[in-house]
Motif scaffolding. Structure first.
Motif, PDB file in Angstrom:
ATOM      1  N   ALA A  68       0.863  -1.178   0.000  1.00  0.00           N
ATOM      2  CA  ALA A  68       0.000   0.000   0.000  1.00  0.00           C
ATOM      3  C   ALA A  68       0.897   1.225   0.000  1.00  0.00           C
ATOM      4  O   ALA A  68       1.820   1.325   0.799  1.00  0.00           O
ATOM      5  CB  ALA A  68      -0.913   0.012   1.218  1.00  0.00           C
ATOM      6  N   THR A  69       0.626   2.142  -0.908  1.00  0.00           N
ATOM      7  CA  THR A  69       1.422   3.345  -1.021  1.00  0.00           C
ATOM      8  C   THR A  69       0.589   4.534  -0.568  1.00  0.00           C
ATOM      9  O   THR A  69      -0.481   4.780  -1.134  1.00  0.00           O
ATOM     10  CB  THR A  69       1.869   3.554  -2.479  1.00  0.00           C
ATOM     11  OG1 THR A  69       2.540   2.377  -2.918  1.00  0.00           O
ATOM     12  CG2 THR A  69       2.788   4.739  -2.610  1.00  0.00           C
ATOM     13  N   PRO A  70       1.056   5.293   0.456  1.00  0.00           N
ATOM     14  CA  PRO A  70       0.331   6.492   0.865  1.00  0.00           C
ATOM     15  C   PRO A  70       0.269   7.486  -0.293  1.00  0.00           C
ATOM     16  O   PRO A  70       1.200   7.606  -1.073  1.00  0.00           O
ATOM     17  CB  PRO A  70       1.166   7.052   2.019  1.00  0.00           C
ATOM     18  CG  PRO A  70       2.014   5.920   2.479  1.00  0.00           C
ATOM     19  CD  PRO A  70       2.241   5.060   1.275  1.00  0.00           C
ATOM     20  N   SER A  71      -0.839   8.196  -0.409  1.00  0.00           N
ATOM     21  CA  SER A  71      -1.027   9.142  -1.498  1.00  0.00           C
ATOM     22  C   SER A  71      -1.722  10.393  -0.978  1.00  0.00           C
ATOM     23  O   SER A  71      -2.689  10.296  -0.225  1.00  0.00           O
ATOM     24  CB  SER A  71      -1.866   8.493  -2.594  1.00  0.00           C
ATOM     25  OG  SER A  71      -2.171   9.401  -3.609  1.00  0.00           O
ATOM     26  N   ILE A  72      -1.219  11.553  -1.393  1.00  0.00           N
ATOM     27  CA  ILE A  72      -1.833  12.827  -1.009  1.00  0.00           C
ATOM     28  C   ILE A  72      -2.046  13.647  -2.270  1.00  0.00           C
ATOM     29  O   ILE A  72      -1.147  13.777  -3.094  1.00  0.00           O
ATOM     30  CB  ILE A  72      -0.954  13.605  -0.015  1.00  0.00           C
ATOM     31  CG1 ILE A  72      -0.868  12.851   1.300  1.00  0.00           C
ATOM     32  CG2 ILE A  72      -1.495  15.002   0.196  1.00  0.00           C
ATOM     33  CD1 ILE A  72      -0.020  13.519   2.343  1.00  0.00           C
ATOM     34  N   ARG A  73      -3.265  14.190  -2.423  1.00  0.00           N
ATOM     35  CA  ARG A  73      -3.589  15.069  -3.542  1.00  0.00           C
ATOM     36  C   ARG A  73      -4.155  16.363  -2.982  1.00  0.00           C
ATOM     37  O   ARG A  73      -5.367  16.504  -2.814  1.00  0.00           O
ATOM     38  CB  ARG A  73      -4.583  14.387  -4.474  1.00  0.00           C
ATOM     39  CG  ARG A  73      -3.988  13.204  -5.211  1.00  0.00           C
ATOM     40  CD  ARG A  73      -4.969  12.627  -6.216  1.00  0.00           C
ATOM     41  NE  ARG A  73      -6.187  12.143  -5.566  1.00  0.00           N
ATOM     42  CZ  ARG A  73      -6.414  10.868  -5.290  1.00  0.00           C
ATOM     43  NH1 ARG A  73      -5.536   9.958  -5.599  1.00  0.00           N
ATOM     44  NH2 ARG A  73      -7.538  10.508  -4.724  1.00  0.00           N
ATOM     45  N   PRO A  74      -3.288  17.336  -2.679  1.00  0.00           N
ATOM     46  CA  PRO A  74      -3.756  18.571  -2.058  1.00  0.00           C
ATOM     47  C   PRO A  74      -4.746  19.346  -2.927  1.00  0.00           C
ATOM     48  O   PRO A  74      -5.654  19.985  -2.410  1.00  0.00           O
ATOM     49  CB  PRO A  74      -2.485  19.383  -1.833  1.00  0.00           C
ATOM     50  CG  PRO A  74      -1.361  18.534  -2.217  1.00  0.00           C
ATOM     51  CD  PRO A  74      -1.861  17.320  -2.879  1.00  0.00           C
ATOM     52  N   GLY A  75      -4.578  19.290  -4.241  1.00  0.00           N
ATOM     53  CA  GLY A  75      -5.503  19.997  -5.127  1.00  0.00           C
ATOM     54  C   GLY A  75      -6.917  19.471  -5.000  1.00  0.00           C
ATOM     55  O   GLY A  75      -7.885  20.208  -5.143  1.00  0.00           O
ATOM     56  N   ASP A  76      -7.047  18.182  -4.731  1.00  0.00           N
ATOM     57  CA  ASP A  76      -8.356  17.555  -4.544  1.00  0.00           C
ATOM     58  C   ASP A  76      -8.739  17.489  -3.073  1.00  0.00           C
ATOM     59  O   ASP A  76      -9.795  16.959  -2.738  1.00  0.00           O
ATOM     60  CB  ASP A  76      -8.350  16.129  -5.113  1.00  0.00           C
ATOM     61  CG  ASP A  76      -8.108  16.108  -6.603  1.00  0.00           C
ATOM     62  OD1 ASP A  76      -8.425  17.107  -7.268  1.00  0.00           O
ATOM     63  OD2 ASP A  76      -7.591  15.092  -7.101  1.00  0.00           O
TER      64      ASP A  76
END
Length: 109
Positions: A68-76
């Protein structure tokens, strides 16, 4: 390239050093938040079903040796994790759990 795409890439690059198990923790926390919210804040069997599904998906995926890879999308304005390297049967079970959670949500609304 949009600003959300470039900032998303920047955050994922910065977070690339985080351990892969953190992705599972994020999924477990999301599931726990759904269960608590569905039981205490605004009672909803559908939200509890999604929470239980998230917890089982994360646990089953971890135990089966997936990643599992952590993911961050600040624009969303979102964060989470993506699962990978899972055996086909785990994917089928995971999708089935989500389908059941959707069915519970639709049947109780």
């Amino acid at each position: 390239m949009s600003s959300s795409t470039s900032s998303s890439g920047l955050f994922n690059t910065i977070l690339g050093w985080l351990p892969r198990w953190l992705g599972f923790v994020l999924i477990l926390l999301a599931g726990a938040a759904c269960v608590v919210s569905g039981l205490l804040l605004s009672p909803s069997a559908g939200v509890v079903a999604f929470g239980v599904a998230f917890i089982v998906v994360a646990t089953l995926s971890w135990v089966s040796g997936g990643g599992a890879t952590p993911s961050i999308r600040p624009g969303d304005r979102s964060f989470g994790a993506s699962l990978d390297h899972l055996p086909m049967w785990v994917w089928v079970v995971n999708v089935g759990l989500i389908v059941v959670a959707i069915a519970v949500r639709l049947l109780v609304s």
